[in-house]
Design a protein around this motif. Structure first.
Motif, PDB file in Angstrom:
ATOM      1  N   SER A  29      37.873  54.523  61.869  1.00 24.73           N
ATOM      2  CA  SER A  29      38.592  55.797  61.807  1.00 24.73           C
ATOM      3  C   SER A  29      38.565  56.329  60.384  1.00 24.73           C
ATOM      4  O   SER A  29      38.891  55.598  59.427  1.00 24.73           O
ATOM      5  N   ASN A  30      38.186  57.593  60.232  1.00 25.56           N
ATOM      6  CA  ASN A  30      38.151  58.209  58.903  1.00 25.56           C
ATOM      7  C   ASN A  30      39.520  58.706  58.454  1.00 25.56           C
ATOM      8  O   ASN A  30      39.643  59.352  57.419  1.00 25.56           O
ATOM      9  N   LYS A  31      40.534  58.409  59.224  1.00 23.52           N
ATOM     10  CA  LYS A  31      41.897  58.831  58.871  1.00 23.52           C
ATOM     11  C   LYS A  31      42.692  57.713  58.197  1.00 23.52           C
ATOM     12  O   LYS A  31      43.838  57.921  57.796  1.00 23.52           O
ATOM     13  N   VAL A  32      42.103  56.537  58.078  1.00 24.91           N
ATOM     14  CA  VAL A  32      42.798  55.390  57.509  1.00 24.91           C
ATOM     15  C   VAL A  32      42.183  55.058  56.151  1.00 24.91           C
ATOM     16  O   VAL A  32      40.953  54.999  56.006  1.00 24.91           O
ATOM     17  N   ARG A  33      43.040  54.872  55.178  1.00 22.23           N
ATOM     18  CA  ARG A  33      42.565  54.467  53.849  1.00 22.23           C
ATOM     19  C   ARG A  33      41.829  53.142  53.974  1.00 22.23           C
ATOM     20  O   ARG A  33      42.347  52.193  54.570  1.00 22.23           O
ATOM     21  N   GLY A  66      30.103  47.259  52.073  1.00 21.91           N
ATOM     22  CA  GLY A  66      31.186  48.236  52.051  1.00 21.91           C
ATOM     23  C   GLY A  66      31.164  49.190  50.882  1.00 21.91           C
ATOM     24  O   GLY A  66      32.033  50.073  50.788  1.00 21.91           O
ATOM     25  N   ASP A  67      30.205  49.060  49.977  1.00 27.09           N
ATOM     26  CA  ASP A  67      30.106  49.992  48.852  1.00 27.09           C
ATOM     27  C   ASP A  67      29.666  51.365  49.351  1.00 27.09           C
ATOM     28  O   ASP A  67      28.635  51.501  50.029  1.00 27.09           O
ATOM     29  N   VAL A  68      30.431  52.381  49.007  1.00 31.44           N
ATOM     30  CA  VAL A  68      30.146  53.747  49.441  1.00 31.44           C
ATOM     31  C   VAL A  68      29.850  54.594  48.201  1.00 31.44           C
ATOM     32  O   VAL A  68      30.583  54.539  47.204  1.00 31.44           O
ATOM     33  N   THR A  69      28.790  55.384  48.270  1.00 26.59           N
ATOM     34  CA  THR A  69      28.415  56.290  47.178  1.00 26.59           C
ATOM     35  C   THR A  69      28.354  57.711  47.723  1.00 26.59           C
ATOM     36  O   THR A  69      27.623  57.995  48.677  1.00 26.59           O
ATOM     37  N   TRP A  70      29.117  58.594  47.076  1.00 30.20           N
ATOM     38  CA  TRP A  70      29.206  59.994  47.494  1.00 30.20           C
ATOM     39  C   TRP A  70      28.899  60.862  46.288  1.00 30.20           C
ATOM     40  O   TRP A  70      29.515  60.734  45.226  1.00 30.20           O
ATOM     41  N   THR A 114      29.461  69.871  54.707  1.00 30.09           N
ATOM     42  CA  THR A 114      29.240  69.086  55.919  1.00 30.09           C
ATOM     43  C   THR A 114      27.820  68.549  56.023  1.00 30.09           C
ATOM     44  O   THR A 114      27.579  67.571  56.731  1.00 30.09           O
ATOM     45  N   TYR A 115      26.861  69.174  55.353  1.00 25.95           N
ATOM     46  CA  TYR A 115      25.479  68.710  55.462  1.00 25.95           C
ATOM     47  C   TYR A 115      25.146  67.587  54.476  1.00 25.95           C
ATOM     48  O   TYR A 115      24.027  67.073  54.473  1.00 25.95           O
ATOM     49  N   LEU A 116      26.099  67.223  53.618  1.00 27.92           N
ATOM     50  CA  LEU A 116      25.875  66.138  52.674  1.00 27.92           C
ATOM     51  C   LEU A 116      26.117  64.786  53.334  1.00 27.92           C
ATOM     52  O   LEU A 116      26.981  64.650  54.212  1.00 27.92           O
ATOM     53  N   TYR A 117      25.383  63.790  52.884  1.00 29.47           N
ATOM     54  CA  TYR A 117      25.493  62.438  53.410  1.00 29.47           C
ATOM     55  C   TYR A 117      25.987  61.491  52.312  1.00 29.47           C
ATOM     56  O   TYR A 117      25.788  61.748  51.120  1.00 29.47           O
ATOM     57  N   VAL A 118      26.606  60.425  52.740  1.00 32.86           N
ATOM     58  CA  VAL A 118      27.016  59.357  51.827  1.00 32.86           C
ATOM     59  C   VAL A 118      26.185  58.113  52.133  1.00 32.86           C
ATOM     60  O   VAL A 118      25.754  57.911  53.285  1.00 32.86           O
ATOM     61  N   LYS A 119      25.966  57.312  51.096  1.00 35.14           N
ATOM     62  CA  LYS A 119      25.213  56.068  51.276  1.00 35.14           C
ATOM     63  C   LYS A 119      26.194  54.915  51.389  1.00 35.14           C
ATOM     64  O   LYS A 119      27.071  54.745  50.537  1.00 35.14           O
ATOM     65  N   LEU A 138      25.414  58.289  56.224  1.00 34.78           N
ATOM     66  CA  LEU A 138      26.306  58.895  57.197  1.00 34.78           C
ATOM     67  C   LEU A 138      26.781  60.251  56.698  1.00 34.78           C
ATOM     68  O   LEU A 138      26.920  60.459  55.493  1.00 34.78           O
ATOM     69  N   PRO A 139      27.033  61.194  57.616  1.00 37.00           N
ATOM     70  CA  PRO A 139      27.622  62.476  57.198  1.00 37.00           C
ATOM     71  C   PRO A 139      28.957  62.243  56.500  1.00 37.00           C
ATOM     72  O   PRO A 139      29.729  61.369  56.900  1.00 37.00           O
ATOM     73  N   GLN A 140      29.224  63.026  55.451  1.00 36.22           N
ATOM     74  CA  GLN A 140      30.403  62.763  54.636  1.00 36.22           C
ATOM     75  C   GLN A 140      31.719  62.916  55.415  1.00 36.22           C
ATOM     76  O   GLN A 140      32.712  62.283  55.078  1.00 36.22           O
ATOM     77  N   ASP A 141      31.715  63.732  56.452  1.00 39.95           N
ATOM     78  CA  ASP A 141      32.946  63.941  57.208  1.00 39.95           C
ATOM     79  C   ASP A 141      33.192  62.863  58.256  1.00 39.95           C
ATOM     80  O   ASP A 141      34.256  62.844  58.878  1.00 39.95           O
ATOM     81  N   ASP A 142      32.209  61.971  58.447  1.00 36.36           N
ATOM     82  CA  ASP A 142      32.385  60.935  59.459  1.00 36.36           C
ATOM     83  C   ASP A 142      33.157  59.731  58.937  1.00 36.36           C
ATOM     84  O   ASP A 142      33.633  58.919  59.737  1.00 36.36           O
ATOM     85  N   ILE A 143      33.258  59.583  57.635  1.00 37.92           N
ATOM     86  CA  ILE A 143      33.954  58.430  57.063  1.00 37.92           C
ATOM     87  C   ILE A 143      35.125  58.914  56.222  1.00 37.92           C
ATOM     88  O   ILE A 143      35.255  60.104  55.912  1.00 37.92           O
TER      89      ILE A 143
END
Length: 413
Positions: free
Chosen positions: A39-43, A138-142, A128-133, A103-108
């Protein structure tokens, strides 16, 4: 043949390098979002009492514009935000060595970071068209790219040799420092892709975190810009200095020429035009006054006095000593002028009871001394004395103002 064998060997030893396919990525996404129920609503922390550390770096591409009047700095660049998402983890060996996905940035889940001192309306970073790696651990890069319009207080005191220090402040609106800690990292502002600006030179960059007493999750990047003053020196400063010299040259014109008043008024209007030009370049700020504006104001005051004095001289040239006697202080003015123009001149004053004063003037033609009494002076002598004395007084005043003010500006810059 040897190349094919080498590739097969790499696939066996390092299956994550070339082995995973699109179906493997789909399986990872299914595992994360369907099986694990992401869920993208949970920290993204198992323990919600722990502070999430987010490393922030600002990659500055260019300074697009700096509007001093509106006090707006327009820059282009992007942020590189990295954090650990404990809910986005998987074992690469279970998915044919799949180590990372996009993944799309709004999905996470991502921090709602935005520009705090924005000039426009507040809005989130990215699109919305930007993606995150996302890495398997668990490392996320935006890296959201954006044109940033930030407010910047302008210090116009040393214009056009001024430096401006502007802050670009990013904050996470919904979270405090207890939930999120924005860390500027080791580099802060990165300039590897920076393109130079034609009007401003980037002299220094830095970063700082918010005050410890504040509960705000924010990071501040500082950019110091130095104005490239060549344009203003050539097109404004040099003409203004030349006009100031021409302003003093009013006293070189004889009253009989009939051009003295018109010349002085023309120079005054020219200075007023440059004062208007400089005023249009500067913000409407009453807290700080530019030295350049002070200089132009002083020259305008001097020009006003010169115009008034020129009109008075024209009026005095029509007076006759029989109807309008010359006052004693004007006679003294004439004697001072004669003394300064001729080193051989001397003044002899008679007994205190006598009202007659005699001035001895060396006559170069006759090689002798001749005596002139006060009654021999006329209003043309007064005008000549005014021209001589006020020419040098105005020239000294102009030179002192020019040297002092511009030395202060250049030394500061």
């Amino acid at each position: 043949m040897a190349r094919i064998v080498w590739i097969l060997f790499l696939c066996t030893i390092f299956p994550g390098v070339v082995g995973f396919s699109g179906s493997n990525v789909k399986d990872v996404i299914t595992k994360l979002f369907t099986t694990d129920g992401y869920s993208n609503k949970v920290r993204p922390l198992q323990s919600q009492s722990v502070t999430l550390i987010i490393n922030v770096e600002f990659y500055l591409n260019s300074v697009i514009d700096f509007d001093e009047q509106a006090e707006v700095l327009t820059t282009s660049g992007y942020l590189a935000l990295t954090w650990m998402d404990e809910y986005l983890t998987w074992t690469p060996s279970d998915f044919n060595g799949t180590t990372e996905i996009f993944l799309p940035q709004d999905d996470i889940w991502k921090p709602d970071v935005s520009l705090r001192n924005t000039y426009n309306s507040f809005k989130g970073l990215g699109s919305t068209y930007l993606y995150v790696k996302v890495q398997h651990n668990g490392d996320v890069t935006w890296k959201p790219f954006q044109i940033l319009k930030s407010t910047c207080a302008v210090d116009i005191k040393y214009f056009p040799f001024d430096k401006q220090l502007c802050e670009i402040k990013f904050t996470a609106w919904s979270y405090s420092r207890l939930e999120i800690d924005l860390n500027a990292g080791a580099n802060g502002v990165t300039l590897e892709d920076y393109s130079a600006n034609a009007q401003w030179e980037l002299t220094k960059t830095s970063y700082k975190e918010v005050n410890d007493d504040s509960d705000e999750a924010a990071v501040i990047f500082e950019i110091e810009l130095k104005r490239k003053s060549s344009f203003y020196v050539i097109n404004i400063i040099a003409p203004v200095i030349l006009l100031s010299v021409l302003n003093v040259c009013t006293f070189l014109l004889p009253v009989a020429s009939g051009e003295k008043a018109g010349y002085s008024v023309t120079v005054f209007l020219s200075l007023a035009v440059f004062l208007t030009i400089i005023a249009s370049e500067l913000p409407k700020n009453s807290d700080v006054v530019s030295f350049m504006s002070i200089y132009l104001l002083l020259m305008s005051i001097l020009s006003t006095l010169i115009v008034a004095l020129s009109l008075l001289q024209i009026r005095m040239s029509e007076w006759a000593t029989e109807q309008t006697p010359i006052k004693r202080f004007l006679v003294l003015l004439i004697k001072i002028s004669l003394f300064l123009r001729c080193k051989s001149c001397s003044t002899k004053i008679g007994p205190r009871s006598s009202t007659v004063k005699v001035v001895e003037i060396y006559d170069d033609d006759k090689k002798s001394l001749k005596s002139v009494s006060d009654d021999d002076f006329d209003w043309s002598d007064v005008n000549d004395a005014i021209d001589f004395l006020f020419f040098w007084l105005s020239m000294i005043f102009t030179c002192v103002c020019t040297v002092v003010i511009f030395c202060l500006c250049v030394t500061h810059g």
